[in-house]
Design a protein around this motif. Structure first.
Motif, PDB file in Angstrom:
ATOM      1  N   MET A   1       0.945  -0.922  -0.320  1.00 30.50           N
ATOM      2  CA  MET A   1      -0.184   0.090   0.410  1.00 30.50           C
ATOM      3  C   MET A   1       1.308   1.363  -0.269  1.00 30.50           C
ATOM      4  N   LEU A   2       0.802   1.735  -0.781  1.00 31.64           N
ATOM      5  CA  LEU A   2       0.957   3.310  -0.884  1.00 31.64           C
ATOM      6  C   LEU A   2       0.865   4.227   0.158  1.00 31.64           C
ATOM      7  N   ASP A   3       1.938   4.876   0.466  1.00 32.32           N
ATOM      8  CA  ASP A   3       2.219   5.961   2.141  1.00 32.32           C
ATOM      9  C   ASP A   3       1.569   6.980   1.288  1.00 32.32           C
ATOM     10  N   GLU A   4       0.867   7.816   2.679  1.00 32.23           N
ATOM     11  CA  GLU A   4       0.179   9.181   2.618  1.00 32.23           C
ATOM     12  C   GLU A   4       1.504  10.382   1.009  1.00 32.23           C
ATOM     13  N   LYS A   5       2.893  10.192   2.121  1.00 34.08           N
ATOM     14  CA  LYS A   5       3.484  11.223   1.025  1.00 34.08           C
ATOM     15  C   LYS A   5       3.357  10.731  -0.444  1.00 34.08           C
ATOM     16  N   VAL A   6       3.654   9.494  -0.959  1.00 36.40           N
ATOM     17  CA  VAL A   6       4.020   8.768  -2.231  1.00 36.40           C
ATOM     18  C   VAL A   6       2.040   8.789  -3.019  1.00 36.40           C
ATOM     19  N   MET A   7       1.803   9.241  -2.475  1.00 37.19           N
ATOM     20  CA  MET A   7       0.039   9.635  -2.623  1.00 37.19           C
ATOM     21  C   MET A   7      -0.552  10.548  -3.151  1.00 37.19           C
ATOM     22  N   ASN A   8       0.723  12.207  -1.542  1.00 43.64           N
ATOM     23  CA  ASN A   8       0.963  13.621  -2.139  1.00 43.64           C
ATOM     24  C   ASN A   8       1.427  13.615  -2.998  1.00 43.64           C
ATOM     25  N   TYR A   9       2.964  13.424  -3.145  1.00 40.69           N
ATOM     26  CA  TYR A   9       3.845  13.601  -4.581  1.00 40.69           C
ATOM     27  C   TYR A   9       3.117  13.121  -5.733  1.00 40.69           C
ATOM     28  N   LYS A  10       2.795  12.120  -6.191  1.00 40.54           N
ATOM     29  CA  LYS A  10       1.327  11.553  -7.334  1.00 40.54           C
ATOM     30  C   LYS A  10       0.460  12.106  -7.697  1.00 40.54           C
ATOM     31  N   ASN A  11      -0.263  12.783  -6.789  1.00 38.56           N
ATOM     32  CA  ASN A  11      -1.682  13.676  -7.073  1.00 38.56           C
ATOM     33  C   ASN A  11      -1.488  14.882  -7.346  1.00 38.56           C
ATOM     34  N   SER A  12       0.156  15.311  -6.460  1.00 35.62           N
ATOM     35  CA  SER A  12       0.126  16.985  -7.269  1.00 35.62           C
ATOM     36  C   SER A  12       0.838  17.140  -8.360  1.00 35.62           C
ATOM     37  N   LEU A  13       1.760  15.737  -9.086  1.00 38.32           N
ATOM     38  CA  LEU A  13       2.600  16.020 -10.177  1.00 38.32           C
ATOM     39  C   LEU A  13       1.016  15.670 -11.194  1.00 38.32           C
ATOM     40  N   TYR A  14       0.574  15.098 -11.013  1.00 34.89           N
ATOM     41  CA  TYR A  14      -0.723  14.647 -12.362  1.00 34.89           C
ATOM     42  C   TYR A  14      -1.396  15.788 -12.460  1.00 34.89           C
ATOM     43  N   SER A  15      -1.808  16.468 -11.056  1.00 34.26           N
ATOM     44  CA  SER A  15      -2.960  17.491 -11.115  1.00 34.26           C
ATOM     45  C   SER A  15      -2.196  18.950 -11.826  1.00 34.26           C
ATOM     46  N   GLU A  16      -0.920  18.711 -11.765  1.00 40.46           N
ATOM     47  CA  GLU A  16      -0.152  19.689 -12.944  1.00 40.46           C
ATOM     48  C   GLU A  16      -0.042  19.731 -14.224  1.00 40.46           C
ATOM     49  N   LEU A  17       0.416  18.531 -14.471  1.00 41.79           N
ATOM     50  CA  LEU A  17       0.445  17.566 -15.687  1.00 41.79           C
ATOM     51  C   LEU A  17      -1.298  17.863 -16.758  1.00 41.79           C
ATOM     52  N   ALA A  18      -2.033  17.333 -15.525  1.00 39.39           N
ATOM     53  CA  ALA A  18      -4.032  17.862 -15.722  1.00 39.39           C
ATOM     54  C   ALA A  18      -4.307  19.132 -16.626  1.00 39.39           C
ATOM     55  N   LYS A  19      -2.924  20.482 -16.071  1.00 38.72           N
ATOM     56  CA  LYS A  19      -3.547  21.505 -16.643  1.00 38.72           C
ATOM     57  C   LYS A  19      -3.163  22.031 -18.157  1.00 38.72           C
ATOM     58  N   ILE A  20      -1.988  20.542 -18.386  1.00 37.50           N
ATOM     59  CA  ILE A  20      -2.374  20.988 -19.773  1.00 37.50           C
ATOM     60  C   ILE A  20      -2.933  20.156 -20.903  1.00 37.50           C
ATOM     61  N   GLY A  21      -3.934  19.178 -19.961  1.00 36.57           N
ATOM     62  CA  GLY A  21      -5.158  18.259 -20.966  1.00 36.57           C
ATOM     63  C   GLY A  21      -6.135  19.253 -20.906  1.00 36.57           C
ATOM     64  N   LYS A  22      -6.621  20.085 -20.063  1.00 35.44           N
ATOM     65  CA  LYS A  22      -7.064  21.332 -19.589  1.00 35.44           C
ATOM     66  C   LYS A  22      -7.141  22.202 -20.747  1.00 35.44           C
ATOM     67  N   SER A  23      -6.048  23.430 -20.992  1.00 38.05           N
ATOM     68  CA  SER A  23      -6.257  23.833 -21.840  1.00 38.05           C
ATOM     69  C   SER A  23      -6.080  23.106 -23.556  1.00 38.05           C
ATOM     70  N   LEU A  24      -6.305  21.502 -23.588  1.00 35.77           N
ATOM     71  CA  LEU A  24      -6.050  20.856 -25.192  1.00 35.77           C
ATOM     72  C   LEU A  24      -7.523  21.096 -24.912  1.00 35.77           C
ATOM     73  N   SER A  25      -8.524  21.012 -24.371  1.00 32.32           N
ATOM     74  CA  SER A  25      -9.916  20.464 -24.327  1.00 32.32           C
ATOM     75  C   SER A  25     -10.945  20.885 -25.018  1.00 32.32           C
ATOM     76  N   SER A  26     -10.492  22.142 -25.744  1.00 30.81           N
ATOM     77  CA  SER A  26     -11.285  23.506 -26.185  1.00 30.81           C
ATOM     78  C   SER A  26     -10.718  23.231 -28.108  1.00 30.81           C
ATOM     79  N   ASN A  27     -11.797  22.935 -28.563  1.00 30.98           N
ATOM     80  CA  ASN A  27     -11.126  23.378 -30.242  1.00 30.98           C
ATOM     81  C   ASN A  27     -11.370  24.116 -31.058  1.00 30.98           C
ATOM     82  N   LYS A  28     -11.482  25.739 -29.957  1.00 26.99           N
ATOM     83  CA  LYS A  28     -11.371  26.974 -30.042  1.00 26.99           C
ATOM     84  C   LYS A  28      -9.913  26.994 -29.882  1.00 26.99           C
ATOM     85  N   ARG A  29      -9.114  27.032 -28.620  1.00 27.65           N
ATOM     86  CA  ARG A  29      -8.065  26.455 -28.344  1.00 27.65           C
ATOM     87  C   ARG A  29      -7.146  26.270 -28.878  1.00 27.65           C
ATOM     88  N   LEU A  30      -7.084  24.852 -29.605  1.00 27.15           N
ATOM     89  CA  LEU A  30      -6.638  24.061 -30.547  1.00 27.15           C
ATOM     90  C   LEU A  30      -6.120  25.251 -31.535  1.00 27.15           C
TER      91      LEU A  30
END
Length: 219
Positions: A1-30
């Motif tokens: 089982m992953l400890d809380e520190k590892v989970m927080n680390y991963k979640n923080s990184l994926y949350s940041e990476l998701a900003k790229i996905g959000k930026s691309l999720s519009s036909n007009k922004r593309l």
């Protein structure tokens, strides 16, 4: 089982990476990103090219800024946007290429449009071979600022909205290869059809200056 520190680390990184996905999720922004691959543009120029209001354009640009995909500078009274880095230009074209490979509807739409315009189309290789001949004129129908930001060697520039009134500048004794912003741009076929309807022998090259540079690296 992953400890809380590892989970927080991963979640923080994926949350940041998701900003790229959000930026691309519009036909007009593309579409805005596609425009900016051609060179820097003011908010007003982007609004005109996309058919958006200034307010909506600014909102889309803000989302792109949140993903650090674009940057802005000030030129007197105008705010000018550009893609943040060359790697983002590469990312956009990779996304386009994946879309064409994986989404069959994209190719269907493109092929249907080519057929409806009844134009002769060329691949990059075919255009390159033709350009080794002396009886070819290469025509860039993008706006002048995009042409000045970078264009295929020996190409002349007549923007699409000026082409009909500037037809006398297009020779009748040469074959014409027309290009614009690339696969997602409808203007190449429009210009090609206009030329063919007015006594020229024109071919549509639905590839961008970026695509052309990438192709030349393989030669």
């Amino acid at each position: 089982m992953l400890d809380e520190k590892v989970m927080n680390y991963k979640n923080s990184l994926y949350s940041e990476l998701a900003k790229i996905g959000k930026s691309l999720s519009s036909n007009k922004r593309l579409e805005i990103m596609d425009l900016l691959t051609q060179g820097p543009k003011t908010v007003e120029a982007i609004a005109v090219a996309t058919g958006l209001s200034i307010a909506n354009t600014s909102r889309h640009l803000q989302v792109l800024r949140e993903g650090n995909l674009v940057k802005r500078t000030r030129d007197k009274n105008f705010v000018v946007y550009s893609l943040a880095t060359a790697s983002i230009t590469n990312m956009f074209y990779q996304l386009r290429d994946v879309g064409e490979e994986q989404l069959s509807a994209i190719k269907q739409i493109q092929n249907s449009y080519n057929e409806s315009e009844e134009v002769y189309t060329l691949t990059l290789a075919e255009a390159y071979d033709k350009m080794q001949q002396n009886n070819i004129e290469l025509l860039d129908v993008r706006p002048q600022d995009e042409y000045e930001a970078g264009h295929v060697d020996q190409a002349i520039n007549i923007p699409i909205d000026e082409l009909e009134s500037e037809l006398d500048k297009v020779p009748t004794d040469k074959e014409i290869i027309v290009y614009c912003r690339g696969h997602l741009c409808a203007y190449t076929n429009m210009a090609t059809r206009l030329l063919n309807d007015n006594g020229r022998r024109a071919f549509s090259l639905n590839e961008s200056y970026y695509d052309w540079q990438r192709f030349l690296k393989t030669k």
